[in-house]
Design an enzyme around this catalytic site. Structure first.
Site, PDB file in Angstrom:
ATOM      1  N   TRP A 129       0.861  -1.186   0.000  1.00 55.23           N
ATOM      2  CA  TRP A 129       0.000   0.000   0.000  1.00 55.23           C
ATOM      3  C   TRP A 129       0.902   1.242   0.000  1.00 55.23           C
ATOM      4  O   TRP A 129       1.777   1.367   0.877  1.00 55.23           O
ATOM      5  CB  TRP A 129      -0.874  -0.039   1.257  1.00 55.23           C
ATOM      6  CG  TRP A 129      -1.799   1.119   1.442  1.00 55.23           C
ATOM      7  CD1 TRP A 129      -2.633   1.685   0.514  1.00 55.23           C
ATOM      8  CD2 TRP A 129      -2.008   1.850   2.660  1.00 55.23           C
ATOM      9  NE1 TRP A 129      -3.336   2.707   1.073  1.00 55.23           N
ATOM     10  CE2 TRP A 129      -2.978   2.845   2.381  1.00 55.23           C
ATOM     11  CE3 TRP A 129      -1.474   1.766   3.943  1.00 55.23           C
ATOM     12  CZ2 TRP A 129      -3.418   3.736   3.357  1.00 55.23           C
ATOM     13  CZ3 TRP A 129      -1.913   2.653   4.903  1.00 55.23           C
ATOM     14  CH2 TRP A 129      -2.881   3.634   4.604  1.00 55.23           C
ATOM     15  N   ASP A 210      -0.914  -6.234   9.063  1.00 56.29           N
ATOM     16  CA  ASP A 210      -1.837  -5.142   8.755  1.00 56.29           C
ATOM     17  C   ASP A 210      -3.123  -5.738   8.181  1.00 56.29           C
ATOM     18  O   ASP A 210      -3.109  -6.404   7.144  1.00 56.29           O
ATOM     19  CB  ASP A 210      -1.170  -4.183   7.755  1.00 56.29           C
ATOM     20  CG  ASP A 210      -1.976  -2.899   7.605  1.00 56.29           C
ATOM     21  OD1 ASP A 210      -2.796  -2.590   8.506  1.00 56.29           O
ATOM     22  OD2 ASP A 210      -1.797  -2.200   6.584  1.00 56.29           O
ATOM     23  N   LYS A 245     -13.451  -0.481   6.313  1.00 55.66           N
ATOM     24  CA  LYS A 245     -14.115  -1.197   5.222  1.00 55.66           C
ATOM     25  C   LYS A 245     -15.179  -2.147   5.736  1.00 55.66           C
ATOM     26  O   LYS A 245     -16.294  -2.168   5.238  1.00 55.66           O
ATOM     27  CB  LYS A 245     -13.083  -1.983   4.416  1.00 55.66           C
ATOM     28  CG  LYS A 245     -12.306  -1.176   3.427  1.00 55.66           C
ATOM     29  CD  LYS A 245     -11.208  -0.370   4.046  1.00 55.66           C
ATOM     30  CE  LYS A 245     -10.461   0.443   3.009  1.00 55.66           C
ATOM     31  NZ  LYS A 245      -9.333   1.171   3.537  1.00 55.66           N
TER      32      LYS A 245
END
Ligand code: LMR
Length: 397
Positions: A129, A210, A245
């Site tokens: 990311w 993560d 999310k």
């Protein structure tokens, strides 16, 4: 003070949303920032969240400060969700949670914690990311990168990843994505996770997992295989967790730093360091999102409603993966994009170079993140053909 201050370029992901909004073309497609979208392209408030929020507001009697570790009930609720209520990791007291301002806040706090405790390096698989790099280096960590993904094979390059991890020792940290790898969508298999756990055990490096898409790969249990496996096999693990999310709480900035220590005492000691670092920075996280998550997870009816909604969202993204791969085949691309149907979460990397990404955006209004990352939530029955035509035009130009 600021006479010579330079103007910075926009953020590579958030800046793309602005470009998309300013594009007047009706056929434009947003495959950028990682937010869920329904068929109409909207990012709705989940029904369980709306109900929980109403309950929270009705019960709220004060806006006084919450503790530094967040909204009451949030930490235990997240730990139960991640480990399962009967987990030995929980009954032994080895796990502790600190609510953070989103997953970004969890990463930054983890980075500062690691820095303060003498971590010598943090290693990331490449690609990762994009915000991992500035975020974790801003915490003062020295970052190294090792290969993770083979762009020719469109798959994890596990041999290269293992070869990179083989060099790590007790003062090193390896960042791994818990599920739904961002940006590739290519996750480690359970056998590969087991191998990394064995390496961490033998070499003594610390995994930082993560986890920003819990529930979007397979289901809520399967998606935390890595967390549960590492926590059972290793003395120490850190997890950064996002509720953006899976609870759709993006703007409420709700996440957690989860600490798994060798003993209950060491978990408490590490937590005290983390809360002290938080106090020196933002004092405490915003309580609202944490209170909503705690309400959902403590109310069986809301929990069931949330789980159904999450499963439905995840299934829609999987359906979009299949739709994209099939449409590519129908348009004569053979199996060039078929790997997308096999991957997990919101993202995959389209095989595109930066020039082709620019052509997709400028000539066809299709917004893809640098490196070729697409958010599958932006795909639907009515735009998939335009997307594939744009891909063909850009790659065959
Ligand atoms: C993404 O990767 O698009 C999301 O995690 C949003 C962000 O903050 O970049």
């Amino acid at each position: 003070m600021f006479q010579d201050t330079k103007l910075l370029p926009p953020d590579p992901i958030l800046g793309l949303s602005k470009l998309y909004q300013d594009d007047a073309r009706s056929e434009k497609i947003d495959l950028g920032v990682g937010v869920y979208r329904d068929l109409s392209g909207a990012t709705p408030v989940m029904k369980a969240v709306a109900r929980a929020e109403a309950n929270v507001m009705a019960a709220q009697k004060t806006k006084a400060y919450t503790p530094v570790d967040g909204a009451p009930g949030f930490g235990p609720a997240i730990l139960n969700l991640v480990f399962g209520e009967d987990s030995p990791v929980l009954s032994s007291g080895r796990a502790a949670a600190v609510q953070t301002p989103g997953g970004c806040g969890a990463l930054r706090l983890a980075g500062e914690l690691l820095n303060s405790q003498g971590a010598e390096s943090l290693t990331l698989g490449e690609p990762t990311w994009p915000n991992h790099i500035p975020l974790l280096s801003a915490a003062g960590l020295k970052l190294n990168s090792i290969p993770y993904y083979d762009r020719d094979a469109n798959a994890v390059d596990f041999d290269a990843f293992k070869a990179g991890a083989a060099k790590l020792g007790p003062k090193d940290v390896l960042l791994v994505h818990g599920c739904c790898h961002n940006p590739t969508g290519a996750d480690l298999s359970t056998a590969q996770i087991d191998e990394i756990a064995a390496m961490a055990n033998a070499q003594g490096f610390l995994p930082l997992i993560d986890t920003a898409y819990h529930g979007f790969a397979k289901d809520l249990d399967a998606d935390v295989y890595m967390i549960r496996k590492f926590s059972a096999a290793l003395p120490e693990v850190l997890v950064t967790y996002s509720c953006s999310k899976n609870f759709g709480l993006y703007r409420e900035r709700t996440g957690a730093l989860i600490i798994i220590g060798e003993t209950a005492d060491s978990a408490l000691a590490v937590k005290s360091q983390a809360t002290s670092l938080a106090r020196r920075n933002y004092s405490m996280p915003p309580a609202h999102g944490g209170a909503i998550v705690a309400e959902i997870l403590s109310n069986p009816e809301l929990t069931a409603m949330w789980k159904d909604e999450l499963a439905e969202m995840a299934e829609r993204v999987r359906g979009n993966r299949r739709l994209l791969a099939k449409t590519a085949q129908d348009f004569g691309l053979h199996n060039r994009l078929s790997f997308i149907a096999e991957q997990a979460g919101m993202f995959s990397l389209m095989p595109l170079n930066e020039d082709q990404i620019r052509i997709m955006r400028e000539d066809h209004g299709v917004y893809v993140v640098g490196g070729g990352r697409i958010n599958l939530c932006g795909v639907n029955e009515s735009n998939v053909e335009h997307l594939i035509r744009a891909y063909k035009a850009a790659t065959e130009a």
